[in-house]
Design an enzyme around this catalytic site. Structure first.
Site, mmCIF file in Angstrom:
data_model
loop_
_atom_site.group_PDB
_atom_site.id
_atom_site.type_symbol
_atom_site.label_atom_id
_atom_site.label_comp_id
_atom_site.label_asym_id
_atom_site.label_seq_id
_atom_site.Cartn_x
_atom_site.Cartn_y
_atom_site.Cartn_z
ATOM 1 N N HIS A 1 0.840 -1.202 0.000
ATOM 2 C CA HIS A 1 0.000 0.000 0.000
ATOM 3 C C HIS A 1 0.869 1.244 0.000
ATOM 4 O O HIS A 1 1.912 1.269 0.651
ATOM 5 C CB HIS A 1 -0.859 0.048 1.276
ATOM 6 C CG HIS A 1 -2.027 -0.866 1.261
ATOM 7 N ND1 HIS A 1 -3.234 -0.527 0.714
ATOM 8 C CD2 HIS A 1 -2.160 -2.118 1.738
ATOM 9 C CE1 HIS A 1 -4.064 -1.538 0.858
ATOM 10 N NE2 HIS A 1 -3.436 -2.516 1.472
ATOM 11 N N PRO A 2 0.406 2.290 -0.666
ATOM 12 C CA PRO A 2 1.094 3.581 -0.500
ATOM 13 C C PRO A 2 0.748 4.164 0.872
ATOM 14 O O PRO A 2 -0.297 3.840 1.450
ATOM 15 C CB PRO A 2 0.500 4.438 -1.621
ATOM 16 C CG PRO A 2 -0.847 3.851 -1.870
ATOM 17 C CD PRO A 2 -0.715 2.372 -1.586
ATOM 18 N N ALA B 1 -9.467 4.119 4.033
ATOM 19 C CA ALA B 1 -9.564 5.561 3.819
ATOM 20 C C ALA B 1 -10.812 5.987 3.067
ATOM 21 O O ALA B 1 -11.153 7.176 3.070
ATOM 22 C CB ALA B 1 -8.321 6.037 3.057
#
Length: 130
Positions: free
Chosen positions: A36-37, A85
């Site tokens: 994941h970033p 998110a």
């Protein structure tokens, strides 16, 4: 998931994904997190960018604070801050990270794994819409 094919329904796919995720070892979870970033980080991954769209409208101060909390989190736990998110503002993600820094490592790993499970479920739902 491939070994479990074919699935008779959307629910069967989602249930299998949950079952498999929960059966994995923490080292497998950490491997997934590593792909994941970071929250607020520029990425070429269009899916992750859409999920983190709440950061786009954040002011420079919030972005700076997110970058710092990412560093603090990684230093404390040894892996990136994972949060589902979608639908969250940058401020919400920042507050969540601050709260989670108070967790002990075992609790936080379980929380992060649950966030990854939510991400997976949202991504599966998107794939199965089409």
């Amino acid at each position: 998931m491939i070994e479990r094919r074919s699935f008779g329904s959307r629910d069967a796919v989602c249930n299998a994904a949950d079952e498999i995720w929960k059966s994995l070892d923490p080292s497998d979870w950490l491997e997934a997190f590593a792909h994941h970033p970071r929250i607020g980080e520029q990425t070429n991954n269009s899916v992750a960018a859409r999920e983190q769209s709440g950061v786009k409208s954040a002011d420079a101060d919030i972005r700076t604070q997110l970058a710092q909390i990412n560093r603090d989190y990684e230093q404390r736990f040894g892996y990136i801050y994972i949060v589902c998110a979608t639908g969250k503002s940058a401020e919400e993600m920042l507050a969540t990270a601050r709260n989670r820094l108070n967790n002990d490592p075992a609790t936080e790993l379980a929380v992060a794994a649950e966030e990854q499970r939510k991400i997976t479920q949202l991504r599966l739902a998107k794939l199965l819409e089409d």
